[in-house]
Design a protein around this motif. Sequence first.
Motif, PDB file in Angstrom:
ATOM      1  N   MET A  10      -1.230  14.110 -16.165  1.00 21.22           N
ATOM      2  CA  MET A  10      -1.547  14.778 -17.429  1.00 21.22           C
ATOM      3  C   MET A  10      -1.061  16.222 -17.438  1.00 21.22           C
ATOM      4  O   MET A  10      -0.452  16.676 -18.405  1.00 21.22           O
ATOM      5  CB  MET A  10      -3.056  14.735 -17.692  1.00 21.22           C
ATOM      6  N   ARG A  11      -1.305  16.951 -16.352  1.00 17.70           N
ATOM      7  CA  ARG A  11      -0.920  18.359 -16.302  1.00 17.70           C
ATOM      8  C   ARG A  11       0.590  18.525 -16.187  1.00 17.70           C
ATOM      9  O   ARG A  11       1.121  19.584 -16.485  1.00 17.70           O
ATOM     10  CB  ARG A  11      -1.618  19.048 -15.124  1.00 17.70           C
ATOM     11  N   GLY A  12       1.266  17.472 -15.754  1.00 15.35           N
ATOM     12  CA  GLY A  12       2.719  17.532 -15.665  1.00 15.35           C
ATOM     13  C   GLY A  12       3.405  16.987 -16.892  1.00 15.35           C
ATOM     14  O   GLY A  12       4.622  16.857 -16.912  1.00 15.35           O
ATOM     15  N   SER A  13       2.627  16.665 -17.911  1.00 15.03           N
ATOM     16  CA  SER A  13       3.157  16.124 -19.175  1.00 15.03           C
ATOM     17  C   SER A  13       3.974  14.854 -18.951  1.00 15.03           C
ATOM     18  O   SER A  13       4.959  14.606 -19.647  1.00 15.03           O
ATOM     19  CB  SER A  13       4.008  17.185 -19.894  1.00 15.03           C
ATOM     20  N   ARG A  14       3.556  14.056 -17.981  1.00 14.56           N
ATOM     21  CA  ARG A  14       4.274  12.821 -17.692  1.00 14.56           C
ATOM     22  C   ARG A  14       3.506  11.636 -18.274  1.00 14.56           C
ATOM     23  O   ARG A  14       3.097  10.712 -17.559  1.00 14.56           O
ATOM     24  CB  ARG A  14       4.471  12.673 -16.184  1.00 14.56           C
ATOM     25  N   THR A  15       3.313  11.677 -19.561  1.00  7.04           N
ATOM     26  CA  THR A  15       2.497  10.651 -20.206  1.00  7.04           C
ATOM     27  C   THR A  15       3.156   9.278 -20.142  1.00  7.04           C
ATOM     28  O   THR A  15       2.474   8.257 -20.114  1.00  7.04           O
ATOM     29  CB  THR A  15       2.238  11.035 -21.672  1.00  7.04           C
ATOM     30  N   GLU A  16       4.500   9.231 -20.138  1.00 11.63           N
ATOM     31  CA  GLU A  16       5.182   7.939 -20.121  1.00 11.63           C
ATOM     32  C   GLU A  16       5.004   7.230 -18.788  1.00 11.63           C
ATOM     33  O   GLU A  16       4.875   5.998 -18.731  1.00 11.63           O
ATOM     34  CB  GLU A  16       6.681   8.115 -20.396  1.00 11.63           C
ATOM     35  N   THR A  17       5.025   8.007 -17.698  1.00 12.50           N
ATOM     36  CA  THR A  17       4.929   7.403 -16.370  1.00 12.50           C
ATOM     37  C   THR A  17       3.500   7.410 -15.819  1.00 12.50           C
ATOM     38  O   THR A  17       3.254   6.833 -14.763  1.00 12.50           O
ATOM     39  CB  THR A  17       5.845   8.148 -15.380  1.00 12.50           C
ATOM     40  N   GLY A  18       2.579   8.046 -16.533  1.00 19.14           N
ATOM     41  CA  GLY A  18       1.200   8.115 -16.073  1.00 19.14           C
ATOM     42  C   GLY A  18       0.573   6.757 -15.810  1.00 19.14           C
ATOM     43  O   GLY A  18       0.020   6.526 -14.721  1.00 19.14           O
ATOM     44  N   PRO A  19       0.634   5.812 -16.765  1.00 21.96           N
ATOM     45  CA  PRO A  19       0.030   4.499 -16.513  1.00 21.96           C
ATOM     46  C   PRO A  19       0.643   3.791 -15.308  1.00 21.96           C
ATOM     47  O   PRO A  19      -0.060   3.120 -14.546  1.00 21.96           O
ATOM     48  CB  PRO A  19       0.318   3.732 -17.817  1.00 21.96           C
ATOM     49  N   PHE A  20       1.950   3.946 -15.111  1.00 23.46           N
ATOM     50  CA  PHE A  20       2.622   3.345 -13.960  1.00 23.46           C
ATOM     51  C   PHE A  20       2.106   3.949 -12.664  1.00 23.46           C
ATOM     52  O   PHE A  20       1.825   3.236 -11.691  1.00 23.46           O
ATOM     53  CB  PHE A  20       4.130   3.561 -14.098  1.00 23.46           C
ATOM     54  N   ALA A  21       1.955   5.280 -12.653  1.00 20.93           N
ATOM     55  CA  ALA A  21       1.472   5.960 -11.449  1.00 20.93           C
ATOM     56  C   ALA A  21       0.029   5.570 -11.138  1.00 20.93           C
ATOM     57  O   ALA A  21      -0.321   5.329  -9.978  1.00 20.93           O
ATOM     58  CB  ALA A  21       1.576   7.476 -11.623  1.00 20.93           C
ATOM     59  N   VAL A  22      -0.808   5.515 -12.155  1.00 24.51           N
ATOM     60  CA  VAL A  22      -2.211   5.133 -11.954  1.00 24.51           C
ATOM     61  C   VAL A  22      -2.307   3.700 -11.441  1.00 24.51           C
ATOM     62  O   VAL A  22      -3.067   3.390 -10.515  1.00 24.51           O
ATOM     63  CB  VAL A  22      -3.010   5.300 -13.261  1.00 24.51           C
ATOM     64  N   GLY A  23      -1.514   2.807 -12.023  1.00 26.02           N
ATOM     65  CA  GLY A  23      -1.513   1.424 -11.560  1.00 26.02           C
ATOM     66  C   GLY A  23      -1.040   1.300 -10.125  1.00 26.02           C
ATOM     67  O   GLY A  23      -1.600   0.524  -9.337  1.00 26.02           O
ATOM     68  N   VAL A  35       0.826  -1.204   0.000  1.00 31.23           N
ATOM     69  CA  VAL A  35       0.000   0.000   0.000  1.00 31.23           C
ATOM     70  C   VAL A  35       0.861   1.254   0.000  1.00 31.23           C
ATOM     71  O   VAL A  35       0.650   2.171  -0.807  1.00 31.23           O
ATOM     72  CB  VAL A  35      -0.947   0.003   1.219  1.00 31.23           C
ATOM     73  N   LEU A  36       1.832   1.313   0.885  1.00 26.16           N
ATOM     74  CA  LEU A  36       2.671   2.506   0.988  1.00 26.16           C
ATOM     75  C   LEU A  36       3.539   2.701  -0.250  1.00 26.16           C
ATOM     76  O   LEU A  36       3.706   3.830  -0.721  1.00 26.16           O
ATOM     77  CB  LEU A  36       3.544   2.418   2.243  1.00 26.16           C
ATOM     78  N   ALA A  37       4.095   1.606  -0.767  1.00 34.42           N
ATOM     79  CA  ALA A  37       4.920   1.722  -1.970  1.00 34.42           C
ATOM     80  C   ALA A  37       4.087   2.212  -3.154  1.00 34.42           C
ATOM     81  O   ALA A  37       4.495   3.121  -3.886  1.00 34.42           O
ATOM     82  CB  ALA A  37       5.564   0.377  -2.288  1.00 34.42           C
ATOM     83  N   GLY A  38       2.912   1.613  -3.336  1.00 34.27           N
ATOM     84  CA  GLY A  38       2.058   2.027  -4.445  1.00 34.27           C
ATOM     85  C   GLY A  38       1.616   3.465  -4.311  1.00 34.27           C
ATOM     86  O   GLY A  38       1.663   4.239  -5.276  1.00 34.27           O
ATOM     87  N   LEU A  98      -3.215  -0.089  -6.942  1.00 35.11           N
ATOM     88  CA  LEU A  98      -2.734  -1.149  -6.062  1.00 35.11           C
ATOM     89  C   LEU A  98      -2.966  -0.773  -4.607  1.00 35.11           C
ATOM     90  O   LEU A  98      -3.488  -1.580  -3.815  1.00 35.11           O
ATOM     91  CB  LEU A  98      -1.242  -1.387  -6.311  1.00 35.11           C
ATOM     92  N   ALA A  99      -2.593   0.461  -4.256  1.00 37.96           N
ATOM     93  CA  ALA A  99      -2.774   0.917  -2.877  1.00 37.96           C
ATOM     94  C   ALA A  99      -4.252   1.023  -2.515  1.00 37.96           C
ATOM     95  O   ALA A  99      -4.673   0.582  -1.439  1.00 37.96           O
ATOM     96  CB  ALA A  99      -2.080   2.266  -2.690  1.00 37.96           C
ATOM     97  N   ALA A 100      -5.042   1.600  -3.405  1.00 34.73           N
ATOM     98  CA  ALA A 100      -6.451   1.837  -3.105  1.00 34.73           C
ATOM     99  C   ALA A 100      -7.251   0.546  -3.014  1.00 34.73           C
ATOM    100  O   ALA A 100      -8.146   0.407  -2.164  1.00 34.73           O
ATOM    101  CB  ALA A 100      -7.061   2.757  -4.156  1.00 34.73           C
ATOM    102  N   ILE A 101      -6.952  -0.417  -3.868  1.00 27.42           N
ATOM    103  CA  ILE A 101      -7.677  -1.688  -3.839  1.00 27.42           C
ATOM    104  C   ILE A 101      -7.433  -2.415  -2.525  1.00 27.42           C
ATOM    105  O   ILE A 101      -8.345  -3.007  -1.932  1.00 27.42           O
ATOM    106  CB  ILE A 101      -7.262  -2.564  -5.040  1.00 27.42           C
ATOM    107  N   LEU A 102      -6.201  -2.354  -2.041  1.00 24.10           N
ATOM    108  CA  LEU A 102      -5.878  -3.018  -0.780  1.00 24.10           C
ATOM    109  C   LEU A 102      -6.412  -2.265   0.434  1.00 24.10           C
ATOM    110  O   LEU A 102      -6.740  -2.867   1.451  1.00 24.10           O
ATOM    111  CB  LEU A 102      -4.357  -3.173  -0.647  1.00 24.10           C
TER     112      LEU A 102
END
Length: 220
Positions: free
Chosen positions: A140-153, A46-49, A157-161
């Motif tokens: 999106m507002r930070g133009s971090r499209t490459e890392t966006g899917p990783f951050a959302v995932g 949870v904390l890592a995610g 992970l944290a929220a589901i747990l």
Amino acid sequence: MALHRRATAEGVGTLLLVLAASAGGIAAQKSYGVEPGLVRLTLALVLAGALVSLIVAFGHVSGGHFNPLITALQWLARERSGTCALAYVLAQLGGGLAGGAIGAWLWHATSKPVAGLRWEGFASETVASAGLMLVVFGCMRGSRTETGPFAVGAWLLAAILATPTTSYANPAVVLGALVSAGPVSLGLSSALPFILAQMLGALGAFALVAVIFPKAPRRT
């Protein structure tokens, strides 16, 4: 970026981080009882995610400290002004207090059925949806499209747990759950409260997005 935006990012980020830790600890305890190894593993995930997703989403605004010790050391190293450090620390401490309280409240928030609808998961879905929208818009507002899917995932992970409803956070998922089977399935009495909660959480997040993140260029 204006100090009030940066301090708000630190406060909200710390709130979400501590909320995940608080709710995740309660969730692990409820699931595994006296098994300390499983509780620690759940908390670690949870904390890592949460931390990874929040640093990616908010880091380009405030640096993604979420820790008064980091801010204080930057001030001692003369890398941050006293005014900025004070604003950060106050926001972080306030966010931590709020996050701990909300995390505990999520697992104790109960309500009686009203008009045949079940509202037990309303608070959980509101918070889960707000957190998800903040991470998405922060990337999106930070133009971090490459890392966006990783951050959302990582956030999911944290929220589901951590959340009582396992973070549906998506009206389309709720509709799918109506015709699904197994642990993700939902009844009609829960679906409408879930969707209303998700809309409320999204609108709350949108208000914070306007404060924290500069407006993105209009798409044509």
